[in-house]
Design a protein around this motif. Structure first.
Motif, PDB file in Angstrom:
ATOM      1  N   GLY A 198      13.495 -10.544 -39.718  1.00  0.00           N
ATOM      2  CA  GLY A 198      14.214 -10.014 -38.734  1.00  0.00           C
ATOM      3  C   GLY A 198      13.254  -9.610 -37.521  1.00  0.00           C
ATOM      4  N   ASP A 199      13.439  -8.733 -36.959  1.00  0.00           N
ATOM      5  CA  ASP A 199      12.891  -8.204 -35.688  1.00  0.00           C
ATOM      6  C   ASP A 199      11.917  -6.865 -35.980  1.00  0.00           C
ATOM      7  N   PHE A 200      10.821  -6.772 -35.208  1.00  0.00           N
ATOM      8  CA  PHE A 200      10.075  -5.628 -35.530  1.00  0.00           C
ATOM      9  C   PHE A 200       9.697  -5.098 -34.003  1.00  0.00           C
ATOM     10  N   LYS A 201       9.485  -3.697 -33.950  1.00  0.00           N
ATOM     11  CA  LYS A 201       9.141  -3.052 -32.587  1.00  0.00           C
ATOM     12  C   LYS A 201       8.238  -2.097 -32.949  1.00  0.00           C
ATOM     13  N   GLU A 202       7.286  -2.149 -32.150  1.00  0.00           N
ATOM     14  CA  GLU A 202       6.106  -1.126 -31.887  1.00  0.00           C
ATOM     15  C   GLU A 202       5.759  -0.837 -30.729  1.00  0.00           C
ATOM     16  N   ILE A 203       5.123   0.408 -30.575  1.00  0.00           N
ATOM     17  CA  ILE A 203       4.709   0.980 -29.365  1.00  0.00           C
ATOM     18  C   ILE A 203       3.159   0.845 -29.393  1.00  0.00           C
ATOM     19  N   ILE A 204       2.774   0.210 -28.432  1.00  0.00           N
ATOM     20  CA  ILE A 204       1.117   0.121 -28.382  1.00  0.00           C
ATOM     21  C   ILE A 204       0.827   0.602 -27.134  1.00  0.00           C
ATOM     22  N   ARG A 205      -0.490   0.803 -27.106  1.00  0.00           N
ATOM     23  CA  ARG A 205      -1.191   1.617 -26.136  1.00  0.00           C
ATOM     24  C   ARG A 205      -2.076   0.297 -25.351  1.00  0.00           C
ATOM     25  N   VAL A 206      -1.853   0.644 -24.038  1.00  0.00           N
ATOM     26  CA  VAL A 206      -2.536  -0.733 -23.019  1.00  0.00           C
ATOM     27  C   VAL A 206      -3.496   0.300 -22.407  1.00  0.00           C
ATOM     28  N   TYR A 247       1.931   2.973 -22.356  1.00  0.00           N
ATOM     29  CA  TYR A 247       2.244   2.624 -23.341  1.00  0.00           C
ATOM     30  C   TYR A 247       3.367   1.463 -23.349  1.00  0.00           C
ATOM     31  N   ILE A 248       3.483   0.383 -24.022  1.00  0.00           N
ATOM     32  CA  ILE A 248       4.594  -0.353 -23.786  1.00  0.00           C
ATOM     33  C   ILE A 248       5.198  -0.898 -25.275  1.00  0.00           C
ATOM     34  N   THR A 249       6.581  -0.924 -25.361  1.00  0.00           N
ATOM     35  CA  THR A 249       7.189  -1.522 -26.464  1.00  0.00           C
ATOM     36  C   THR A 249       6.990  -3.287 -26.816  1.00  0.00           C
TER      37      THR A 249
END
Length: 190
Positions: A113-121, A130-132
């Motif tokens: 399936g799909d996975f979503k995480e918030i990462i710090r740039v 931060y972006i998703t």
């Protein structure tokens, strides 16, 4: 009097033999999980092949793409969105009756399936932000289930199933727990 008693016993055995032989001769079954359709907006179809009176093997295929699940994923209520699942299984009947019985099952699960995480740039000339990030996952898991199955008219099946397992390889993105919970309606044929 003895002749009538013997005749009644013979008829009883003959009708019992006909009842059980009708279901035993049918080696294939196809089922649809109505609980998954109603509660989770997920299509779940199963095929089962009976090799003896106690053992059978089968495969279950699930596909989910509902607006409710997609909205929950997009709004951040969940970080993974299972889309498909293929579950091969082996079953053993725990009861002696062939028209109403309990069973135990061991299953595998290839799922994705799909996975979503918030990462710090971090940037040199600008402040951090931060972006998703969305990505897809696939994983394989194993588990076990218990259930109860009953037949009506030697062909129509009602099955209740509860089971759980665990994904093994891509656990940072895939769900930790996989479940096989359902109320299935099916048809058994030759």
């Amino acid at each position: 009097m003895k002749k009538i008693l013997y005749l009644l016993l013979l008829l009883t055995f003959a009708t019992q033999a006909q009842e059980t032989s009708g279901i035993i001769d049918k080696k294939n079954e196809i089922r649809v999980d109505v609980l998954s359709i109603i509660a989770f907006s997920k299509l779940s179809v199963s095929y089962e092949r009976f090799f003896s009176t106690d053992y059978s093997v089968g495969v279950n295929v699930n596909y989910a793409n509902s607006n409710k699940l997609n909205d929950d994923f997009d709004l951040g209520y969940r970080n993974n969105l299972p889309k498909f699942e293929i579950n091969p299984y082996i079953r053993y009947a725990l009861s002696k009756s062939k028209t109403r019985y309990y069973f135990a099952e061991i299953f595998g699960s290839y799922n994705g399936g799909d996975f979503k995480e918030i990462i710090r740039v971090t940037g040199m000339a600008q402040p951090d932000y931060y972006i998703t990030k969305k990505s897809s996952y696939t994983d394989f898991g194993v588990g076990g289930s218990l259930g109860y199955k009953m037949y009506f008219h030697d062909a129509f099946a009602l099955e209740v199933l509860v089971g759980f397992g665990s994904n093994l390889f891509n656990t940072d993105k895939s769900p930790d727990v996989i479940s096989r919970v359902g109320i299935n309606l099916g048809y058994r044929f030759k």
